[in-house]
Design an enzyme around this catalytic site. Structure first.
Site, PDB file in Angstrom:
ATOM      1  N   GLU A 284      12.658 -58.974  16.816  1.00 41.33           N
ATOM      2  CA  GLU A 284      12.641 -58.977  18.281  1.00 41.33           C
ATOM      3  C   GLU A 284      14.071 -59.125  18.831  1.00 41.33           C
ATOM      4  OE1 GLU A 284       9.749 -61.787  19.735  1.00 41.33           O
ATOM      5  OE2 GLU A 284       9.410 -60.662  21.568  1.00 41.33           O
ATOM      6  N   HIS A 305       2.598 -56.254  -7.783  1.00 44.09           N
ATOM      7  CA  HIS A 305       1.440 -55.482  -8.265  1.00 44.09           C
ATOM      8  C   HIS A 305       0.937 -54.537  -7.182  1.00 44.09           C
ATOM      9  CE1 HIS A 305       0.990 -57.908 -11.982  1.00 44.09           C
ATOM     10  NE2 HIS A 305       1.689 -58.746 -11.246  1.00 44.09           N
ATOM     11  N   LYS A 419       2.547 -54.321  27.362  1.00 43.46           N
ATOM     12  CA  LYS A 419       1.914 -55.237  28.321  1.00 43.46           C
ATOM     13  C   LYS A 419       1.561 -54.501  29.605  1.00 43.46           C
ATOM     14  CE  LYS A 419       4.140 -59.547  26.977  1.00 43.46           C
ATOM     15  NZ  LYS A 419       5.097 -60.564  27.364  1.00 43.46           N
TER      16      LYS A 419
HETATM   17  O1  PA5 Z   1      10.597 -64.654  21.536  1.00 43.37           O
HETATM   18  C1  PA5 Z   1       9.939 -64.549  22.556  1.00 43.37           C
HETATM   19  O2  PA5 Z   1      10.390 -64.815  23.678  1.00 43.37           O
HETATM   20  C2  PA5 Z   1       8.494 -64.104  22.510  1.00 43.37           C
HETATM   21  O3  PA5 Z   1       8.103 -63.702  21.242  1.00 43.37           O
HETATM   22  C3  PA5 Z   1       7.586 -65.223  23.003  1.00 43.37           C
HETATM   23  O4  PA5 Z   1       7.729 -66.344  22.176  1.00 43.37           O
HETATM   24  C4  PA5 Z   1       6.100 -64.795  23.051  1.00 43.37           C
HETATM   25  O5  PA5 Z   1       5.966 -63.603  23.755  1.00 43.37           O
HETATM   26  C5  PA5 Z   1       5.266 -65.883  23.708  1.00 43.37           C
HETATM   27  O6  PA5 Z   1       5.721 -66.138  24.998  1.00 43.37           O
HETATM   28  P1  PA5 Z   1       5.266 -67.406  25.816  1.00 43.37           P
HETATM   29  O7  PA5 Z   1       5.705 -68.618  25.110  1.00 43.37           O
HETATM   30  O8  PA5 Z   1       5.939 -67.259  27.153  1.00 43.37           O
HETATM   31  O9  PA5 Z   1       3.764 -67.356  25.941  1.00 43.37           O
END
Ligand code: PA5
Length: 447
Positions: A284, A305, A419
């Site tokens: 990410e 395996h 989203k």
């Molecule tokens: O790294 C990030 O910002 C995302 O992966 C969030 O952790 C994830 O989308 C969850 O978001 P939130 O804590 O606002 O629900």
């Protein structure tokens, strides 16, 4: 003491003499940018000095609440996704006994998937247990944990009554903003704050991870102390001294040579979710603007395996980091049988760790010979200190690597695409135009 060691000495067939040293200025530049807080995403650098800034008071406050929950619950349901889920899961799997029934209290997860069967099974499991809930969302508006928490909250209120349910629910969210903060205030839930300058995937050492990890019985003081130690050996502009910087340099040199996927290979099952956490952190943070090293995780020897074949002889665009645990807590040896009908007496009285080490050595040498650049990341043991160091090492390495790749490692604009489509298809107000554009196309894609 340094509990983790990165070693790239096996890469000589893939890096020319002096190549790493001549790449060092890129790391120095990235380190400068990061530490001077002048690079992209510089309003999300709170994680950098968090371990050293987390005082005893903060740790005690978290431990006190964790103790209260431990005294009244034998099941903690953590509701969260992404950075609000994976660090906790990684820590508990790394430091706890292998089987959930051996863990007291048991920590289970919800809101990281959209699935009725999973949630129904979880509520079935909860029905004869004393239950507490930790709902975690920095934004407080994420759909997956949001809908799961609705179900769990309703179940808790039915089971305990609204007042007692409120005493068993802890919210971890932004200090001021978001629907979860509002709800926590209205319902009187105990609440922890996620610092505004720490993004989700960098938040394991905030109450996001610390509180449920403490409920699981893990020493969060030692975890933080480990991370603080790593902030020393993962700093500075020299790749001789900055272990995270050296790893970031190796990754990027290999990436530029066409090795676009990094496989993090483990030889112990307790490391599986550390890989999952790292995959999110790296993927990410780096995968944007048409670039980024693809992070993949493999569990050896299980995957030898299956995908082992691909690693040995498939497309040569992969480099491998072997993340290996040096010490296990117990030692089991292979028993001897007089009949030796399975021809395994040659292994009699040898420990599983001895055999696993030979599997590791054999695999690494085979992959090197097969054209896979390979390095190692040795972890001393399954301790809080080791894990704290590992968390910080990866966070720092990914931040540096992101700057070397010239991306903003602290944002995630790409996750909005799915989203927006999902909201439009679900009929959320404000998404009418997208809904019109998508509805025809979506018809052909159904479950
Ligand atoms: O790294 C990030 O910002 C995302 O992966 C969030 O952790 C994830 O989308 C969850 O978001 P939130 O804590 O606002 O629900």
């Amino acid at each position: 003491m340094q509990h983790i060691q990165y070693n790239d000495k096996f890469l000589s067939d893939f890096l020319s003499d002096g190549e790493l040293e001549s790449y060092a200025p890129h790391v120095a530049q990235a380190e400068k940018l990061l530490m001077s807080k002048s690079g992209p995403g510089n309003d999300f650098l709170g994680w950098l000095d968090l371990p050293k800034k987390t005082g005893k008071d903060t740790i005690s406050a978290i431990n006190d609440k964790a103790q209260e929950i431990r005294s009244k619950a034998d099941l903690l349901i953590c509701v969260g996704i992404g950075g609000s889920y994976l660090g906790t899961k990684a820590a508990i799997e790394f430091l706890s006994p292998a089987f959930e029934d051996m863990r007291k209290p048991r920590v289970v997860f919800a809101g990281h998937t959209i699935n009725s069967d999973y949630l129904a099974d979880l509520l079935e499991l909860a029905k004869d247990k004393e239950v507490a809930v930790n709902v975690i969302s920095k934004s407080g508006t994420t759909t997956e944990p949001g809908i799961a928490f609705r179900v769990i909250r309703q179940w808790m209120e039915k089971r305990y009554g609204r007042e007692e349910a409120a005493k068993r629910i802890v919210a971890t969210t932004d200090p001021d903003k978001g629907a979860l903060r509002k709800l926590a205030k209205e319902e009187g839930y105990a609440a922890f704050e996620i610092p505004g300058d720490v993004g989700g995937r960098f938040s394991v050492l905030t109450p996001v991870g610390l509180f449920p990890i403490a409920v699981a019985g893990i020493d969060i003081g030692k975890l933080i102390a480990g991370a603080a130690e790593a902030s020393d050996f993962c700093s500075g502009e020299s790749i001789e001294k900055n272990m995270a910087g050296r790893y970031a340099a190796v990754r990027n040199i290999l990436f530029r040579k066409g090795y676009t996927t990094e496989v993090m290979a483990t030889f112990q099952p307790q490391l599986h979710f550390i890989n999952e956490w790292w995959k999110q952190l790296a993927g990410e943070s780096e995968g944007k603007d048409g670039t980024g090293i693809f992070p993949a995780g493999l569990d050896y020897t299980t995957d030898l395996h299956s995908l082992g074949q691909w690693l040995q002889e498939g497309l040569r665009n992969v480099f491998e980091t072997f993340m290996v645990l040096k010490k296990t807590a117990s030692t089991i040896t292979v028993p001897k049988f007089d009949d030796d009908s399975d021809d395994l007496n040659y292994l009699a009285s040898r420990s599983f760790e001895d055999i696993n080490e030979k599997a590791f050595q054999g695999t690494m040498l085979a992959h090197l010979d097969g054209g896979v650049p390979s390095a190692t990341l040795m972890l001393e043991d399954r301790s809080e200190a080791t894990l704290g160091q590992l968390f910080y090492f990866f966070e720092k390495a990914v931040a540096l690597s992101g700057y070397i790749l010239r991306v903003n490692p602290f944002d995630q604009p790409g996750v909005e695409a799915y989203k927006k489509n999902m909201f439009a298809l679900l009929g959320k107000a404000g998404f009418e135009k997208q809904a019109e554009a998508l509805s025809g196309r979506a018809k052909g894609i159904s479950i």
